[in-house]
Design a protein around this motif. Sequence first.
Motif, mmCIF file in Angstrom:
data_model
loop_
_atom_site.group_PDB
_atom_site.id
_atom_site.type_symbol
_atom_site.label_atom_id
_atom_site.label_comp_id
_atom_site.label_asym_id
_atom_site.label_seq_id
_atom_site.Cartn_x
_atom_site.Cartn_y
_atom_site.Cartn_z
ATOM 1 N N THR A 108 0.839 -1.199 0.000
ATOM 2 C CA THR A 108 0.000 0.000 0.000
ATOM 3 C C THR A 108 0.866 1.238 0.000
ATOM 4 O O THR A 108 2.043 1.193 0.386
ATOM 5 N N ARG A 109 0.303 2.353 -0.427
ATOM 6 C CA ARG A 109 1.016 3.628 -0.424
ATOM 7 C C ARG A 109 0.380 4.616 0.552
ATOM 8 O O ARG A 109 0.789 5.760 0.644
ATOM 9 N N SER A 110 -0.633 4.191 1.254
ATOM 10 C CA SER A 110 -1.305 5.096 2.187
ATOM 11 C C SER A 110 -1.580 4.374 3.499
ATOM 12 O O SER A 110 -1.795 3.161 3.513
ATOM 13 N N PHE A 111 -1.547 5.123 4.589
ATOM 14 C CA PHE A 111 -1.784 4.579 5.915
ATOM 15 C C PHE A 111 -2.822 5.436 6.623
ATOM 16 O O PHE A 111 -2.800 6.655 6.524
ATOM 17 N N ALA A 112 -3.711 4.784 7.328
ATOM 18 C CA ALA A 112 -4.749 5.498 8.080
ATOM 19 C C ALA A 112 -4.392 5.470 9.559
ATOM 20 O O ALA A 112 -4.403 4.407 10.188
ATOM 21 N N PHE A 113 -4.048 6.634 10.092
ATOM 22 C CA PHE A 113 -3.742 6.726 11.521
ATOM 23 C C PHE A 113 -5.042 7.033 12.244
ATOM 24 O O PHE A 113 -5.408 8.189 12.440
ATOM 25 N N THR A 114 -5.740 5.993 12.629
ATOM 26 C CA THR A 114 -7.094 6.104 13.165
ATOM 27 C C THR A 114 -7.098 6.618 14.602
ATOM 28 O O THR A 114 -6.062 6.674 15.279
ATOM 29 N N GLU A 115 -8.287 6.970 15.080
ATOM 30 C CA GLU A 115 -8.438 7.406 16.467
ATOM 31 C C GLU A 115 -8.060 6.292 17.436
ATOM 32 O O GLU A 115 -7.526 6.552 18.515
ATOM 33 N N GLU A 116 -8.336 5.053 17.049
ATOM 34 C CA GLU A 116 -7.954 3.918 17.892
ATOM 35 C C GLU A 116 -6.436 3.861 18.054
ATOM 36 O O GLU A 116 -5.920 3.646 19.158
ATOM 37 N N LYS A 117 -5.706 4.071 16.961
ATOM 38 C CA LYS A 117 -4.245 4.056 17.029
ATOM 39 C C LYS A 117 -3.729 5.219 17.870
ATOM 40 O O LYS A 117 -2.764 5.075 18.630
ATOM 41 N N LYS A 118 -4.356 6.368 17.732
ATOM 42 C CA LYS A 118 -3.955 7.520 18.545
ATOM 43 C C LYS A 118 -4.166 7.228 20.022
ATOM 44 O O LYS A 118 -3.316 7.555 20.852
ATOM 45 N N ARG A 119 -5.300 6.615 20.356
ATOM 46 C CA ARG A 119 -5.595 6.300 21.751
ATOM 47 C C ARG A 119 -4.580 5.306 22.310
ATOM 48 O O ARG A 119 -4.110 5.451 23.442
ATOM 49 N N ARG A 120 -4.246 4.307 21.519
ATOM 50 C CA ARG A 120 -3.261 3.329 21.973
ATOM 51 C C ARG A 120 -1.902 3.991 22.198
ATOM 52 O O ARG A 120 -1.218 3.725 23.193
ATOM 53 N N THR A 121 -1.522 4.858 21.272
ATOM 54 C CA THR A 121 -0.229 5.519 21.382
ATOM 55 C C THR A 121 -0.181 6.423 22.603
ATOM 56 O O THR A 121 0.818 6.458 23.333
ATOM 57 N N ARG A 122 -1.253 7.161 22.847
ATOM 58 C CA ARG A 122 -1.302 8.044 24.010
ATOM 59 C C ARG A 122 -1.181 7.243 25.305
ATOM 60 O O ARG A 122 -0.485 7.656 26.238
ATOM 61 N N ALA A 123 -1.851 6.102 25.359
ATOM 62 C CA ALA A 123 -1.773 5.259 26.555
ATOM 63 C C ALA A 123 -0.346 4.764 26.781
ATOM 64 O O ALA A 123 0.151 4.735 27.913
ATOM 65 N N PHE A 124 0.322 4.391 25.694
ATOM 66 C CA PHE A 124 1.700 3.913 25.806
ATOM 67 C C PHE A 124 2.636 5.022 26.285
ATOM 68 O O PHE A 124 3.467 4.821 27.178
ATOM 69 N N VAL A 125 2.495 6.209 25.701
ATOM 70 C CA VAL A 125 3.361 7.322 26.080
ATOM 71 C C VAL A 125 3.156 7.708 27.540
ATOM 72 O O VAL A 125 4.114 7.955 28.275
#
Length: 286
Positions: A157-174
Amino acid sequence: MNAAVCDCFATKNTDFHRAHLALRATDAHACKKQSMTVFYFSPCGSTRSYAETAAQVLREAGHAVACMDLTEGGSKTARCGGALCFLCCPVYEAGAPALFLERLATLELRFESAALLVTYGGVAAGHALDDLARFARAQGMRLAGAARVPERHCFLTRSFAFTEEKKRRTRAFVCAAMENAAAGKNVKIGRGARHALAARFVGRYRARFFPPPGTDPAKCVRCGACEAACPSGALKAGGTDAARCIRCVGCVSVCPTGARVFRAHILARAGLRAAALVPGKPRMYV
């Protein structure tokens, strides 16, 4: 926070509660402004989204944050340090990109703790976290956390969707990593699968199964975007240096006319598509 493995990156209420406690702890220390840095390597842009989100969370916590892109070359800042740094990169040939580690090694890093995040193409995360952990420990850093996140393979693929779910997971990790760093904890991470046979196979038959991207002369407008995006300097006026090309396909993703084309061997593409049908699960070590 006790060392633990979270398979779902804050998809359960208990993980949200832990992230909330971490945010409260961070707020309590907001008056103690600390220096933190996010280093990332992201030719196709998917890892960049995680790195930029991490930097945003750190800034919201009141810290002085630098976000350094080491994709196109080493940083001009020879020395940097602080309480916590994040090392973010994709997985290449079952490990951390050699270019990323080489560019990190040119810096004089003086951080107390490090948090690690790798993205992988849904096949396997390999030993990338091990590589980053080894580097961080060699610099005298504690491990405040680690995460591996499956993404759509850049060959498919040439495109990636940085979804709200991914943002939430990343925030929890940070948030969890900040809490561990503040407490001076050293997190243990699961040993990654070596995949020695697969890595050796890819290294030996790379030219046959994964040839470097080519250019369609009829579509090329000679804008120079591909050359500027190449992290290894493999693209020159005369063409692509196959020995220097790391097959990141960053040049393909930035080409405005679709002139840059990557065609993996049909068997290689079939294998990647089959693996994508059963994607890995994100895992967080905090």
